[in-house]
Motif scaffolding. Structure first.
Motif, PDB file in Angstrom:
ATOM      1  N   CYS A  77       7.803   3.591  13.730  1.00  0.00           N
ATOM      2  CA  CYS A  77       6.616   4.274  13.209  1.00  0.00           C
ATOM      3  C   CYS A  77       6.845   4.746  11.774  1.00  0.00           C
TER       4      CYS A  77
ATOM      5  N   TRP B 208       8.144  -1.158  10.941  1.00  0.00           N
ATOM      6  CA  TRP B 208       7.064  -1.954  10.351  1.00  0.00           C
ATOM      7  C   TRP B 208       6.379  -1.082   9.307  1.00  0.00           C
ATOM      8  N   LEU B 209       5.788  -1.699   8.285  1.00  0.00           N
ATOM      9  CA  LEU B 209       5.355  -0.913   7.133  1.00  0.00           C
ATOM     10  C   LEU B 209       3.937  -1.236   6.683  1.00  0.00           C
ATOM     11  N   THR B 210       3.201  -0.187   6.356  1.00  0.00           N
ATOM     12  CA  THR B 210       1.968  -0.325   5.596  1.00  0.00           C
ATOM     13  C   THR B 210       2.348  -0.345   4.118  1.00  0.00           C
ATOM     14  N   ASP B 211       1.388  -0.567   3.229  1.00  0.00           N
ATOM     15  CA  ASP B 211       1.688  -0.550   1.794  1.00  0.00           C
ATOM     16  C   ASP B 211       2.224   0.809   1.367  1.00  0.00           C
ATOM     17  N   ASP B 212       1.607   1.885   1.869  1.00  0.00           N
ATOM     18  CA  ASP B 212       2.066   3.232   1.522  1.00  0.00           C
ATOM     19  C   ASP B 212       3.478   3.480   2.053  1.00  0.00           C
ATOM     20  N   ALA B 213       3.735   3.023   3.279  1.00  0.00           N
ATOM     21  CA  ALA B 213       5.056   3.236   3.874  1.00  0.00           C
ATOM     22  C   ALA B 213       6.119   2.434   3.136  1.00  0.00           C
TER      23      ALA B 213
ATOM     24  N   ASP C  81      10.212  -5.366   8.934  1.00  0.00           N
ATOM     25  CA  ASP C  81       9.005  -5.838   8.251  1.00  0.00           C
ATOM     26  C   ASP C  81       9.443  -6.771   7.128  1.00  0.00           C
TER      27      ASP C  81
ATOM     28  N   ARG D 122       0.219   0.725  16.805  1.00  0.00           N
ATOM     29  CA  ARG D 122      -0.123   1.564  15.660  1.00  0.00           C
ATOM     30  C   ARG D 122      -0.921   2.788  16.096  1.00  0.00           C
TER      31      ARG D 122
ATOM     32  N   SER E 252      -8.032   7.379  11.632  1.00  0.00           N
ATOM     33  CA  SER E 252      -6.842   7.419  10.781  1.00  0.00           C
ATOM     34  C   SER E 252      -5.906   8.541  11.213  1.00  0.00           C
TER      35      SER E 252
END
Length: 267
Positions: free
Chosen positions: A40, A70-75, A96, A196, A212
């Motif tokens: 997370c 796993w990563l979002t752009d912000d993460a 990721d 997620r 969100s």
């Protein structure tokens, strides 16, 4: 739990909460500490916590491995910021491929390690299913991605030489016998699946719909929930946004499997 006394097997402990360092002090015969978050991006550590664990590792002459999810752009941006305090030459567990690409582009000297989310192991826990599979199908259910030549070449070309593995109830076939890769086996918990969706923090808009997560207080780090399912005779453990099984039986043929490290998970 009794651990095999194999001198060639490296012993490591993994934690994702700096407060667990108190438990680590009671451990012995380990030479490496894993710290970070696998599942997370909201549970990524602060720089302060990361620095304190790195300091602890140095003080106790321990090798250090930084774990990422796993990563979002912000993460991804946050992980790149955290890497600023990780000592060069340290292992970085990657879950990721975006981070793998970023590390390659930046030409730093971190050591990439393929994480459990990307290793391709088949995780199915339906009741006694491993006993009902044919030999050929069972062999496939015991395998992982590095046994596929194309993927093995991809990993090698991107500097990956170590694969993180779960201790599957149906057994493990790594394909590492030719020593192209080394394996790290996690215990006592094995990863099943991740989402997620956060079961702990739900923000709703005026239409009462989940949309969100803007703030996380990491409540999930403080609890483990056992869960039963009629599809399996194994207990499932809910830890944060992930599900796990438990398997205390460590294979006796670790060296033959190319596994040279045991990683004890502390939750």
């Amino acid at each position: 739990m009794k651990i095999l006394n194999i001198s060639k097997i490296e012993k490591a402990v993994y934690c994702n909460d700096v407060s667990i360092l108190k438990k680590i002090k009671k451990k012995n015969k380990f030479s490496r500490i894993y710290f970070g978050e696998e599942f997370c991006p909201f549970r990524l550590p602060t720089k302060e916590d990361l620095e304190s664990v790195i300091k602890y590792a140095r003080k106790n002459k321990l090798q250090f491995t930084f774990v990422t999810p796993w990563l979002t752009d912000d993460a991804l941006a946050r992980v790149r910021g955290l890497l600023e305090v990780v000592p060069f030459g340290s292992e970085v567990v990657i879950n990721d491929y975006g981070l793998l690409l970023a590390l390659k582009r930046e030409k730093n000297n971190f050591i990439p390690v393929l994480g459990r989310l990307l290793n391709g192991q088949i995780r199915g826990l339906r009741a006694n299913y491993e006993r009902r599979l044919t030999k050929n199908i069972l062999k496939n259910f015991q395998s992982c991605h590095p046994q596929i030549e194309t993927l093995a070449d991809f990993y090698k070309n991107n500097g990956i030489n170590r694969i993180e593995l779960d201790n599957l109830p149906q057994g493990i076939k790594t394909g590492f016998e030719n020593k192209r890769f080394s394996g790290s086996l996690y215990y006592p918990y094995g990863y099943i699946t991740v989402t997620r969706f956060c079961p702990y923090i739900i923000l709703k808009n005026r239409f009462n719909l989940i949309f969100s997560i803007k703030k996380c207080n990491k409540t999930c780090l403080k609890s483990i929930f056992p869960m039963e399912n009629k599809e399996t005779d194994r207990k499932i453990f809910v830890i944060g946004n992930s599900h796990f099984f438990k398997n205390n039986n460590i294979p006796k043929n670790l060296s033959e499997l190319g596994i040279d490290r045991l990683v004890e998970e502390l939750f």
